[in-house]
Design an enzyme around this catalytic site. Sequence first.
Site, PDB file in Angstrom:
ATOM      1  N   ARG A   1       0.664  -0.958  -0.039  1.00  0.00           N
ATOM      2  CA  ARG A   1       0.038   0.151  -0.097  1.00  0.00           C
ATOM      3  C   ARG A   1       0.910   1.190   0.124  1.00  0.00           C
ATOM      4  NH1 ARG A   1      -0.707   4.641   2.707  1.00  0.00           N
ATOM      5  NH2 ARG A   1      -0.249   3.760   4.869  1.00  0.00           N
ATOM      6  N   ASP A   2       1.465   1.516   1.011  1.00  0.00           N
ATOM      7  CA  ASP A   2       2.326   2.691   1.100  1.00  0.00           C
ATOM      8  C   ASP A   2       3.650   2.742   0.156  1.00  0.00           C
ATOM      9  OD1 ASP A   2       2.934   5.328   2.359  1.00  0.00           O
ATOM     10  OD2 ASP A   2       4.323   4.498   3.771  1.00  0.00           O
TER      11      ASP A   2
ATOM     12  N   HIS B   1       6.052   4.395  12.650  1.00  0.00           N
ATOM     13  CA  HIS B   1       6.227   4.321  10.996  1.00  0.00           C
ATOM     14  C   HIS B   1       7.608   5.395  10.850  1.00  0.00           C
ATOM     15  CE1 HIS B   1       4.173   3.992   7.109  1.00  0.00           C
ATOM     16  NE2 HIS B   1       5.182   4.812   6.887  1.00  0.00           N
TER      17      HIS B   1
ATOM     18  N   HIS C   1      10.481   6.960   8.362  1.00  0.00           N
ATOM     19  CA  HIS C   1      11.162   7.051   6.960  1.00  0.00           C
ATOM     20  C   HIS C   1      12.666   7.328   7.216  1.00  0.00           C
ATOM     21  CE1 HIS C   1       7.601   8.115   4.328  1.00  0.00           C
ATOM     22  NE2 HIS C   1       7.253   7.040   5.224  1.00  0.00           N
TER      23      HIS C   1
ATOM     24  N   CYS D   1       6.290   9.504   0.358  1.00  0.00           N
ATOM     25  CA  CYS D   1       5.053  10.162   0.598  1.00  0.00           C
ATOM     26  C   CYS D   1       4.792  11.246  -0.758  1.00  0.00           C
ATOM     27  CB  CYS D   1       4.772  10.875   1.826  1.00  0.00           C
ATOM     28  SG  CYS D   1       3.487  11.791   1.929  1.00  0.00           S
TER      29      CYS D   1
ATOM     30  N   ASN E   1      10.468   4.403   2.995  1.00  0.00           N
ATOM     31  CA  ASN E   1       9.954   3.821   4.469  1.00  0.00           C
ATOM     32  C   ASN E   1      11.297   3.078   4.750  1.00  0.00           C
ATOM     33  OD1 ASN E   1       7.357   4.367   4.740  1.00  0.00           O
ATOM     34  ND2 ASN E   1       6.958   3.329   2.845  1.00  0.00           N
TER      35      ASN E   1
END
Length: 312
Positions: A26-27, A218, A220, A251, A260
Site C-alpha cells: 500500500r504505502d 512508522h 522514513h 510520501c 520507508n
Amino acid sequence: MIDGLPMPVPEPGLPDRVRIHEVGPRDGLQNEKTVVPVEVKAEFIRRLAAAGLGTVEATSFVHPKWVPQLADAEQLFPMLDGVGARLPVLVPNERGLDRALALGAREVAVFGSATESFAKANLNRTVDESLEMFAPVVARAREAGAGVRGYLSMCFGDPWEGAVPVERVVRVARRLLDLGCDELSLGDTIGVATPGHVGALLTALDAAGVPAGRLAVHFHDTYGQALANTLAALRHGVTTVDASAGGLGGCPYAKSATGNLATEDLVWMLDGLGIDTGVDLRLLTATSVWMADRLGRPSPSRTVRALAPQEN
C-alpha cells in the site's frame, strides 16, 4: 554472522516479540511511478505472507484520481482470499469504508495529520475538519466489527511548518484514539526524527494516558535514522513497527521524504537483538528482489543488497 544471519545478542529491557506491520503493497507501491499490474500485487502480498509477515496492508480505497497506483483495489482484494495474514486497508472517508466493507475487509485505517499544512495538502481540510470526517468512519467500522487503525502523519517535522511541538502531536493523537481507533501509528513522514525526539514524544503520550501498547511507529529513512529511532521506540515499550519490504515508498504529498524503513533492515536488527518477528529473512529478501525486478530498479534496502547475492 551465522549462515548469512546476525548472531543474536539480546538487550535487557527490550520486548521478546515485535509485530511488523508491512506497508509495502500500500504505502510502498502508491508512491512508485510504475503502476504495478494487479496480478503482481496479489503475488507480492502472497509472498510477503509466506515469508512470515502476519500483517500486510493490502491497498487503499481512495479515489483513483488521487492515487492511480492503487485504482485496482476492488480487483485486488478478492484475489487475496486465503492469504494467511491480516489484510488491513486504508479508507479516507465513508465512501472508501463502504467499498472496503463490501469486499469483506476486517481491518481499516484512517490517515490524519498533526499539522495544518499537511492536512490541507493531503486531505484538503483542517486538522479539526479531518477528525470530524473520520468520526463516522471509525464509528461505522467498529459497528461492523472491523478493527480500526489511525495513522498520524508529521509527528516530528513538517516540510512547511518545521519542527512539530510534542504537545500538538499528543493532542491530535489523543483525539484519534478517543474516536475509537484501536491502534495509532506515529509517522515520521519526512524522516527528520532522532532518538531523543522519539523518546520525548512517547514519554509525553504515556503521561497523557496513551500507553505504548496502543502505539506503532512508522519511520522514513531520509537522514538514516529509521533504525535508531525504532530502537528508541522499543526501549519505550512499543512492540509494533511499520516497515516496507525492500524500502519501497515515500510520501506523494511530502516531496522531501525518501523511502520507508526497509522491512529487511528492520528484521536484521531485530534478529540480532534476539527479538522474535516470525519472519524468514531469506524468503523476505527473495520477495523484495523479485519485486525490484518488476519495478526495473534495485532495492534501496542495504540488507537486501547484502543478502541478494546469496539468494541467486
